[in-house]
Design an enzyme around this catalytic site. Structure first.
Site, PDB file in Angstrom:
ATOM      1  N   GLU A 181       3.991  23.735  51.661  1.00 29.87           N
ATOM      2  CA  GLU A 181       5.468  24.211  52.214  1.00 29.87           C
ATOM      3  C   GLU A 181       4.692  25.454  52.919  1.00 29.87           C
ATOM      4  O   GLU A 181       5.851  25.827  53.950  1.00 29.87           O
ATOM      5  CB  GLU A 181       5.799  24.968  50.935  1.00 29.87           C
ATOM      6  CG  GLU A 181       6.205  26.455  50.845  1.00 29.87           C
ATOM      7  CD  GLU A 181       7.509  25.750  51.029  1.00 29.87           C
ATOM      8  OE1 GLU A 181       8.089  27.370  51.522  1.00 29.87           O
ATOM      9  OE2 GLU A 181       7.836  24.730  51.499  1.00 29.87           O
ATOM     10  N   HIS A 222      14.026   7.166  56.394  1.00 33.00           N
ATOM     11  CA  HIS A 222      15.153   7.206  55.869  1.00 33.00           C
ATOM     12  C   HIS A 222      15.618   8.637  56.401  1.00 33.00           C
ATOM     13  O   HIS A 222      16.891   8.358  56.908  1.00 33.00           O
ATOM     14  CB  HIS A 222      14.875   6.912  54.282  1.00 33.00           C
ATOM     15  CG  HIS A 222      16.428   7.188  54.258  1.00 33.00           C
ATOM     16  ND1 HIS A 222      17.690   6.410  54.416  1.00 33.00           N
ATOM     17  CD2 HIS A 222      17.511   7.563  53.069  1.00 33.00           C
ATOM     18  CE1 HIS A 222      18.586   6.302  53.608  1.00 33.00           C
ATOM     19  NE2 HIS A 222      18.693   7.583  52.802  1.00 33.00           N
ATOM     20  N   HIS A 268       5.879  23.923  57.008  1.00 31.88           N
ATOM     21  CA  HIS A 268       6.618  23.627  57.319  1.00 31.88           C
ATOM     22  C   HIS A 268       7.266  24.829  57.153  1.00 31.88           C
ATOM     23  O   HIS A 268       7.852  24.912  58.456  1.00 31.88           O
ATOM     24  CB  HIS A 268       7.594  23.334  55.799  1.00 31.88           C
ATOM     25  CG  HIS A 268       9.022  23.178  55.846  1.00 31.88           C
ATOM     26  ND1 HIS A 268       9.697  22.493  57.000  1.00 31.88           N
ATOM     27  CD2 HIS A 268       9.868  23.966  54.831  1.00 31.88           C
ATOM     28  CE1 HIS A 268      10.194  22.502  56.797  1.00 31.88           C
ATOM     29  NE2 HIS A 268      11.190  23.633  55.967  1.00 31.88           N
ATOM     30  N   HIS A 314      25.936   8.149  46.631  1.00 34.63           N
ATOM     31  CA  HIS A 314      25.675   8.157  47.978  1.00 34.63           C
ATOM     32  C   HIS A 314      25.777   6.963  48.669  1.00 34.63           C
ATOM     33  O   HIS A 314      25.758   6.421  49.945  1.00 34.63           O
ATOM     34  CB  HIS A 314      23.997   8.726  47.464  1.00 34.63           C
ATOM     35  CG  HIS A 314      23.136   8.034  49.314  1.00 34.63           C
ATOM     36  ND1 HIS A 314      23.726   9.008  50.572  1.00 34.63           N
ATOM     37  CD2 HIS A 314      22.181   7.724  49.837  1.00 34.63           C
ATOM     38  CE1 HIS A 314      23.221   8.947  51.275  1.00 34.63           C
ATOM     39  NE2 HIS A 314      21.833   7.822  51.365  1.00 34.63           N
ATOM     40  N   HIS A 354      21.629  22.685  52.989  1.00 33.57           N
ATOM     41  CA  HIS A 354      19.953  23.332  53.862  1.00 33.57           C
ATOM     42  C   HIS A 354      19.469  21.408  54.617  1.00 33.57           C
ATOM     43  O   HIS A 354      19.515  22.486  55.769  1.00 33.57           O
ATOM     44  CB  HIS A 354      18.849  22.746  52.568  1.00 33.57           C
ATOM     45  CG  HIS A 354      17.855  23.961  53.636  1.00 33.57           C
ATOM     46  ND1 HIS A 354      16.357  23.359  53.008  1.00 33.57           N
ATOM     47  CD2 HIS A 354      17.792  24.857  54.482  1.00 33.57           C
ATOM     48  CE1 HIS A 354      14.841  24.410  53.968  1.00 33.57           C
ATOM     49  NE2 HIS A 354      16.925  24.563  54.683  1.00 33.57           N
TER      50      HIS A 354
END
Length: 306
Positions: A60, A278, A63, A216, A125
């Site tokens: 975190e 991906h 990032h 999806h 996001h």
């Protein structure tokens, strides 16, 4: 006109930086590290530099550092491009979009840390970051004069290809959103098999999480078929326009790899490297589709001048 090599390298750094932001955000989500710094922002667990380093804190905090550093890169790039390349009609728009959506995704991330957000909001996001990445990528392509190398300013696009290009680009954003929703609702492993949720029991999904997962998969399957159709159309009718001919062939290759990567993620039970691959592939595909949208505007200008 050859632009400064320093601007080119700066643009490359900003594009790679945006890619790292996207992959870093995906890593935070996939490893459940969003609360690594607690309910603190911009500090981490009450201090500017975290005192106790765990895996979640490292992911975190890293990032956040990358996002902050890249934000300065993009701010400088957008101002630089605005001043030097402002005569190119797309540059000012792309500069604004890059900065606007970068700030938007940072604020959504901060809001999640401080107050928490619903899964459907959090799923936006990644998509908002994707829009900022696409804008930076297009700026970089303009700076590198890719359009001149592929004679993109001479492109003429027929109505059929125009409609499908716009449609599949908008639809790709829906595919991105459904994929993000799978992650944020923890529905990634609700279906143990592929391509069906349970290959031994054919039927409709039985709960919300299966609907999210299979929704999806259906969306991803449809975009593969759609891009396959467009690529065949481009191969048949646009051999003389290299940027369109090769652009759609590359799009088909990327979306094919995307489907295979999605399958591998499920069968490997969320292998983190495959999951990041991906995310990388859908990012590259969306960037390429946005470039195709840019070509549409060039095509309209060419048709008006003819």
């Amino acid at each position: 006109m050859q632009y400064s090599k320093y601007m080119k390298w700066f643009a490359v750094a900003a594009t790679i930086g945006m890619l790292l932001i996207l992959l870093g955000g995906a890593l935070v989500t996939k490893t459940d590290s969003g609360m690594g710094c607690g309910r603190n922002w911009p500090d981490c667990n009450g201090s500017l530099i975290p005192k106790e380093i765990t895996t979640e804190v490292l992911i975190e905090f890293s990032h956040r550092v990358v996002t902050g550093a890249v934000s300065f890169l993009i701010l400088i790039l957008t101002v630089w491009a605005w001043r030097v390349l402002g005569h190119i009609r797309e540059v000012k728009f792309l500069s604004f979009m890059a900065l606007f959506f970068l700030i938007a995704q940072a604020l959504i991330g901060a809001a999640q840390v401080l107050w928490g957000q619903g899964d459907f909001i959090l799923a936006l996001h990644f998509g908002i970051s994707l829009l900022s990445f696409a804008a930076v990528l297009l700026l970089t392509l303009i700076i590198f004069e890719v359009d001149q190398k592929f004679d993109a300013d001479k492109v003429i696009i027929g109505n059929t290809l125009k409609r499908h290009t716009i449609g599949v680009t908008i639809y790709s954003y829906l595919v991105v959103y459904t994929g993000a929703l799978v992650r944020h609702t923890n529905a990634s492993l609700i279906c143990p098999d592929w391509p069906l949720c349970n290959n031994n029991n054919i039927g409709l999904p039985t709960n919300f999480y299966e609907w999210v997962q299979m929704g999806h998969r259906f969306a991803a399957g449809l975009i593969f078929v759609w891009i396959l159709f467009i690529a065949i159309h481009a191969i048949k009718h646009y051999k003389e326009q290299r940027v369109l001919y090769w652009g759609w062939i590359i799009a088909l290759i990327i979306v094919s790899l995307q489907v295979l990567a999605g399958m591998a993620v499920v069968l490997s039970r969320l292998n983190i490297l495959l999951a990041l691959l991906h995310s990388l592939l859908i990012t590259l595909l969306f960037g390429l589709l946005c470039y195709m949208i840019l070509l549409l505007s060039r095509s309209r200008q060419n048709q008006k001048s003819n």
